[in-house]
Design an enzyme around this catalytic site. Structure first.
Site, PDB file in Angstrom:
ATOM      1  N   GLY A   1      32.025 104.979  67.960  1.00  0.00           N
ATOM      2  CA  GLY A   1      30.761 104.331  68.316  1.00  0.00           C
ATOM      3  C   GLY A   1      30.274 104.830  69.613  1.00  0.00           C
TER       4      GLY A   1
ATOM      5  CB  CYS B   1      28.757 102.326  54.661  1.00  0.00           C
ATOM      6  SG  CYS B   1      27.124 102.917  54.234  1.00  0.00           S
TER       7      CYS B   1
END
Length: 337
Positions: free
Chosen positions: A209, A97
């Site tokens: 992703g 993150c």
């Protein structure tokens, strides 16, 4: 606990303010096989905060993993033990993150620069619990060379006992890009994650992703052990209807999102009786039925009435009726068929 590579074949990414317990139950009604992840919870919050609020979950969510944020091995070990006592199926460490919050706390993606520290965190958690301990990371941050950064992280955590590695196949730019921009702007490098899998054949590797369709998932599964999807699973819950039959060869729990929502109604009623606001549950349902007749009226009805004081399950039933009514064939269509 034996680790089964199939556990990571398909998972839904931890997403702050999105993958809460209400969303996870609704997702489970679309897929029995998906591995669900909580929002990231910091180790300090678990140790010092309201554990039931932070960690409580519905039994129907299994298999469900908790994602931890932190960089203190002893603190993470204590938090992992608490999570194990709550009944989670896996503990995952956030090394991906890029938000200001995690940078200020010296964890998340900035840990890509400290593989030895991450390894100590993994080893401490492995010693504290019998659950699988996994790591979710990026391929690097800022000016790091991706192959060097990713392989250094993988070697460190695998040697420390990590049971699986989930790789978001983009760099994170901690300086110059917002968290939102970090989800889209840095280019994807799937080939590097595929290379990582070839280098670590004995370690389950999942890729994350930009993967938004079943076909794309199947393509990735030719190279890695698992796929993790994020926003696509949130905004298009109907996609999850295809996961069990297409990726696991078993039927979905329900034959449609409409049927899944019907099965969700008792959960909604139970939570309302415990003081949960209807809007806190229905905010996860606004993306359902997108592109279908009645979807706009359905969304408008939920957005307008679920926030009102005293709103109950009838608001959801009335919203569903708007979708159902839009699908009712007209008499003249039946006569002309």
């Amino acid at each position: 606990m034996p680790v089964k590579p199939e556990s990571w074949r398909f998972s839904i990414a931890p997403m702050m303010e999105w993958t809460d317990r209400h969303y996870r139950v609704l997702a489970r009604l679309h897929s029995r096989k998906a591995l669900l992840y909580t929002e990231m919870v910091t180790s300090a919050a678990i140790i010092h905060g309201d554990r039931e609020r932070l960690l409580g979950f519905d039994a129907s969510e299994h298999p469900v993993a908790v994602q931890l944020g932190g960089s203190n091995p002893d603190e993470l070990a204590r938090a992992a033990k608490i999570c194990a006592e709550f009944g989670y199926d896996e503990v995952n460490l956030n090394v991906g993150c890029p938000s200001d919050r995690v940078q200020n706390g010296a964890f998340g993606a900035c840990l890509m620069r400290e593989p030895d520290l991450v390894a100590r965190c993994v080893a401490a958690m492995k010693q504290a619990v019998t659950l699988p301990v996994t790591v979710k990371c990026r391929i690097g941050v800022d000016d790091q060379e991706p192959r060097e950064a990713l392989f250094a992280m993988a070697r460190a955590v695998v040697d420390a006992g990590a049971d699986a590695l989930i790789v978001h196949a983009r760099k994170a730019w901690l300086k110059g890009l917002s968290p939102k921009e970090n989800r889209d702007i840095p280019p994807l490098d799937y080939a590097l994650v595929h290379e990582l899998k070839r280098a670590f054949p004995g370690t389950p590797i999942a890729i994350n992703g930009g993967i938004e369709t079943i076909d794309a998932m199947q393509d990735q599964l030719e190279h890695v052990d698992g796929v993790m999807i994020g926003r696509a699973a949130y905004h298009n819950l109907s996609l999850l209807q295809e996961v069990d039959p297409q990726l696991f060869g078993v039927p979905a729990p329900h034959d449609s999102s409409r049927a899944a929502v019907s099965a969700f109604l008792p959960y909604i009623e139970r939570n309302l009786s415990q003081g949960v606001r209807l809007a806190d549950i229905t905010r996860h349902m606004l993306g359902l039925f997108a592109g279908r007749p009645g979807a706009r009226a359905y969304r408008r009805h939920l957005a307008t009435f679920a926030v009102k004081r005293g709103a109950d399950v009838r608001v959801v039933e009335d919203a569903l009726a708007l979708v159902d009514h839009a699908f009712v064939p007209r008499v003249e269509d039946c006569l002309s068929a």
